[in-house]
Design a protein around this motif. Structure first.
Motif, PDB file in Angstrom:
ATOM      1  N   MET A   1       0.846  -1.196   0.000  1.00 13.86           N
ATOM      2  CA  MET A   1       0.000   0.000   0.000  1.00 13.86           C
ATOM      3  C   MET A   1       0.880   1.245   0.000  1.00 13.86           C
ATOM      4  O   MET A   1       1.836   1.346   0.757  1.00 13.86           O
ATOM      5  N   SER A   2       0.570   2.214  -0.846  1.00 16.39           N
ATOM      6  CA  SER A   2       1.379   3.411  -0.945  1.00 16.39           C
ATOM      7  C   SER A   2       1.182   4.290   0.270  1.00 16.39           C
ATOM      8  O   SER A   2       0.217   4.166   1.026  1.00 16.39           O
ATOM      9  N   GLU A   3       2.126   5.238   0.466  1.00 13.46           N
ATOM     10  CA  GLU A   3       2.006   6.169   1.583  1.00 13.46           C
ATOM     11  C   GLU A   3       0.718   6.996   1.449  1.00 13.46           C
ATOM     12  O   GLU A   3       0.049   7.288   2.446  1.00 13.46           O
ATOM     13  N   HIS A   4       0.376   7.340   0.188  1.00  9.03           N
ATOM     14  CA  HIS A   4      -0.847   8.114  -0.038  1.00  9.03           C
ATOM     15  C   HIS A   4      -2.069   7.349   0.455  1.00  9.03           C
ATOM     16  O   HIS A   4      -2.940   7.917   1.112  1.00  9.03           O
ATOM     17  N   ARG A   5      -2.116   6.049   0.162  1.00 12.23           N
ATOM     18  CA  ARG A   5      -3.263   5.253   0.583  1.00 12.23           C
ATOM     19  C   ARG A   5      -3.308   5.116   2.098  1.00 12.23           C
ATOM     20  O   ARG A   5      -4.375   4.984   2.686  1.00 12.23           O
ATOM     21  N   GLU A   6      -2.136   5.133   2.740  1.00 10.55           N
ATOM     22  CA  GLU A   6      -2.117   5.012   4.190  1.00 10.55           C
ATOM     23  C   GLU A   6      -2.629   6.283   4.863  1.00 10.55           C
ATOM     24  O   GLU A   6      -3.212   6.236   5.938  1.00 10.55           O
ATOM     25  N   LEU A   7      -2.410   7.438   4.210  1.00 12.53           N
ATOM     26  CA  LEU A   7      -2.781   8.707   4.802  1.00 12.53           C
ATOM     27  C   LEU A   7      -4.203   9.136   4.460  1.00 12.53           C
ATOM     28  O   LEU A   7      -4.859   9.810   5.255  1.00 12.53           O
ATOM     29  N   PHE A   8      -4.659   8.761   3.267  1.00 12.01           N
ATOM     30  CA  PHE A   8      -5.953   9.236   2.801  1.00 12.01           C
ATOM     31  C   PHE A   8      -6.819   8.059   2.362  1.00 12.01           C
ATOM     32  O   PHE A   8      -6.348   7.180   1.644  1.00 12.01           O
ATOM     33  N   PRO A   9      -8.081   8.056   2.763  1.00 13.97           N
ATOM     34  CA  PRO A   9      -8.960   6.960   2.338  1.00 13.97           C
ATOM     35  C   PRO A   9      -9.390   7.112   0.885  1.00 13.97           C
ATOM     36  O   PRO A   9      -9.375   8.210   0.317  1.00 13.97           O
ATOM     37  N   LEU A  10      -9.766   6.007   0.276  1.00  6.09           N
ATOM     38  CA  LEU A  10     -10.425   6.051  -1.018  1.00  6.09           C
ATOM     39  C   LEU A  10     -11.830   6.619  -0.816  1.00  6.09           C
ATOM     40  O   LEU A  10     -12.529   6.226   0.122  1.00  6.09           O
ATOM     41  N   VAL A  11     -12.247   7.522  -1.676  1.00  9.57           N
ATOM     42  CA  VAL A  11     -13.569   8.140  -1.557  1.00  9.57           C
ATOM     43  C   VAL A  11     -14.308   7.947  -2.874  1.00  9.57           C
ATOM     44  O   VAL A  11     -13.790   8.299  -3.946  1.00  9.57           O
ATOM     45  N   GLY A  12     -15.498   7.380  -2.799  1.00 12.73           N
ATOM     46  CA  GLY A  12     -16.240   7.136  -4.025  1.00 12.73           C
ATOM     47  C   GLY A  12     -17.739   7.048  -3.790  1.00 12.73           C
ATOM     48  O   GLY A  12     -18.241   7.384  -2.707  1.00 12.73           O
ATOM     49  N   VAL A  13     -18.433   6.608  -4.822  1.00 11.82           N
ATOM     50  CA  VAL A  13     -19.884   6.448  -4.753  1.00 11.82           C
ATOM     51  C   VAL A  13     -20.268   5.105  -5.353  1.00 11.82           C
ATOM     52  O   VAL A  13     -19.556   4.547  -6.190  1.00 11.82           O
ATOM     53  N   ASP A  14     -21.400   4.583  -4.921  1.00 14.72           N
ATOM     54  CA  ASP A  14     -22.055   3.440  -5.555  1.00 14.72           C
ATOM     55  C   ASP A  14     -23.501   3.833  -5.796  1.00 14.72           C
ATOM     56  O   ASP A  14     -24.069   4.639  -5.044  1.00 14.72           O
ATOM     57  N   VAL A  15     -24.102   3.268  -6.848  1.00 16.71           N
ATOM     58  CA  VAL A  15     -25.467   3.647  -7.214  1.00 16.71           C
ATOM     59  C   VAL A  15     -26.305   2.404  -7.473  1.00 16.71           C
ATOM     60  O   VAL A  15     -25.919   1.529  -8.260  1.00 16.71           O
ATOM     61  N   ALA A  16     -27.445   2.335  -6.804  1.00 15.59           N
ATOM     62  CA  ALA A  16     -28.454   1.328  -7.115  1.00 15.59           C
ATOM     63  C   ALA A  16     -29.410   1.967  -8.116  1.00 15.59           C
ATOM     64  O   ALA A  16     -30.205   2.832  -7.753  1.00 15.59           O
ATOM     65  N   LEU A  17     -29.285   1.581  -9.377  1.00 15.71           N
ATOM     66  CA  LEU A  17     -30.113   2.134 -10.447  1.00 15.71           C
ATOM     67  C   LEU A  17     -31.305   1.206 -10.665  1.00 15.71           C
ATOM     68  O   LEU A  17     -31.152   0.078 -11.120  1.00 15.71           O
ATOM     69  N   PHE A  18     -32.498   1.690 -10.320  1.00 18.66           N
ATOM     70  CA  PHE A  18     -33.701   0.866 -10.367  1.00 18.66           C
ATOM     71  C   PHE A  18     -34.542   1.173 -11.611  1.00 18.66           C
ATOM     72  O   PHE A  18     -34.615   2.308 -12.074  1.00 18.66           O
ATOM     73  N   SER A  19     -35.204   0.136 -12.112  1.00 15.68           N
ATOM     74  CA  SER A  19     -36.245   0.293 -13.116  1.00 15.68           C
ATOM     75  C   SER A  19     -37.259  -0.818 -12.878  1.00 15.68           C
ATOM     76  O   SER A  19     -37.042  -1.694 -12.043  1.00 15.68           O
ATOM     77  N   VAL A  20     -38.363  -0.753 -13.596  1.00 17.67           N
ATOM     78  CA  VAL A  20     -39.379  -1.802 -13.514  1.00 17.67           C
ATOM     79  C   VAL A  20     -39.430  -2.498 -14.862  1.00 17.67           C
ATOM     80  O   VAL A  20     -39.697  -1.862 -15.884  1.00 17.67           O
ATOM     81  N   VAL A  21     -39.136  -3.787 -14.858  1.00 19.68           N
ATOM     82  CA  VAL A  21     -39.081  -4.585 -16.089  1.00 19.68           C
ATOM     83  C   VAL A  21     -39.969  -5.810 -15.891  1.00 19.68           C
ATOM     84  O   VAL A  21     -39.799  -6.561 -14.921  1.00 19.68           O
ATOM     85  N   ASP A  22     -40.924  -6.005 -16.796  1.00 19.63           N
ATOM     86  CA  ASP A  22     -41.836  -7.158 -16.715  1.00 19.63           C
ATOM     87  C   ASP A  22     -42.490  -7.247 -15.335  1.00 19.63           C
ATOM     88  O   ASP A  22     -42.591  -8.330 -14.730  1.00 19.63           O
ATOM     89  N   GLU A  23     -42.904  -6.070 -14.828  1.00 17.44           N
ATOM     90  CA  GLU A  23     -43.597  -5.971 -13.539  1.00 17.44           C
ATOM     91  C   GLU A  23     -42.767  -6.531 -12.382  1.00 17.44           C
ATOM     92  O   GLU A  23     -43.289  -7.111 -11.435  1.00 17.44           O
ATOM     93  N   ARG A  24     -41.468  -6.331 -12.461  1.00 18.07           N
ATOM     94  CA  ARG A  24     -40.548  -6.670 -11.373  1.00 18.07           C
ATOM     95  C   ARG A  24     -39.613  -5.483 -11.146  1.00 18.07           C
ATOM     96  O   ARG A  24     -39.204  -4.817 -12.098  1.00 18.07           O
ATOM     97  N   LEU A  25     -39.298  -5.203  -9.883  1.00 19.53           N
ATOM     98  CA  LEU A  25     -38.325  -4.164  -9.582  1.00 19.53           C
ATOM     99  C   LEU A  25     -36.934  -4.720  -9.870  1.00 19.53           C
ATOM    100  O   LEU A  25     -36.514  -5.725  -9.291  1.00 19.53           O
ATOM    101  N   LYS A  26     -36.228  -4.054 -10.773  1.00 17.25           N
ATOM    102  CA  LYS A  26     -34.918  -4.518 -11.203  1.00 17.25           C
ATOM    103  C   LYS A  26     -33.845  -3.497 -10.832  1.00 17.25           C
ATOM    104  O   LYS A  26     -34.109  -2.300 -10.706  1.00 17.25           O
TER     105      LYS A  26
END
Length: 219
Positions: free
Chosen positions: A1-26
């Protein structure tokens, strides 16, 4: 692990992208092409780029623009996940959002930097998800259901023009159980979120009137 990774956390996003397909939540899942967790299914996500993103919501919208060729009408924060063990690259923080994609726009999903995409059943995706994404997906489904149970109308999941039957069906799909038609229709009569159109489509017994979301509608 690099010194940068030791000092600073990884920062990000995750997304649950929903739609309705064939009358099911997908939910949209992507098969990761790179390590860590290569070949595993996951929620789409990405890292914060401070020179590009005004906020973490901006990170989510930028990331989704790489995978969905339409502007998403609704994006909502669900929660924050953090810790030293959730990502093998080091201490990480991710903010989970959910987004809603109208059912007539699911063909706009494109593959970019992933091996494959899958519209999986949101309640039972059928894949062992990477990282802590199973926990995240469960939380996103719970929050979406709670909003609809609290009388929010899921208009962002419908086409630009829709019938009341289509709206009720989408609400039932999200909740996972039928709703009383009479009480549902009574509530809609006083809703400021719907605009009645002078347009009809063929119904099972008689023509069904079309509606649209009011201007500036917010889920």
């Amino acid at each position: 692990m690099s010194e940068h990774r030791e000092l600073f956390p990884l920062v990000g996003v995750d997304v649950a992208l929903f739609s309705v397909v064939d009358e099911r939540l997908k939910v949209l899942l992507v098969k990761r092409a790179r390590e860590p967790e290569a070949k595993r299914w996951a929620l789409p996500g990405g890292m914060l780029k401070p020179h590009l993103d005004p906020s973490l919501a901006g990170t989510a919208r930028r990331m989704l623009a790489d995978k969905v060729a339409v502007e998403l009408p609704h994006l909502e924060e669900v929660g924050t996940y953090s810790g030293p063990d959730r990502d093998p690259r080091g201490w990480s923080v991710t903010v989970l959002f959910y987004a809603l994609l109208p059912l007539d726009k699911i063909g706009a999903v494109v593959r970019n930097k992933v091996e494959a995409v899958d519209w999986a059943d949101a309640a039972s995706p059928g894949h062992r998800l990477a990282f802590d994404h199973a926990e995240q997906l469960s939380a996103a489904v719970k929050k979406l259901r709670a909003k609809v149970a609290d009388d929010a109308l899921p208009l962002h999941l419908l086409p630009d023009k829709f019938t009341l039957t289509q709206l009720q069906t989408v609400a039932e799909v999200i909740l996972g159980h039928p709703v009383d038609k009479s009480s549902f229709r009574r509530r809609l009569k006083t809703s400021k979120d719907l605009v009645v159109l002078d347009e009809f489509v063929r119904g099972a017994q008689r023509p069904a009137q079309l509606f649209k979301a009011s201007e500036g509608f917010s889920f």
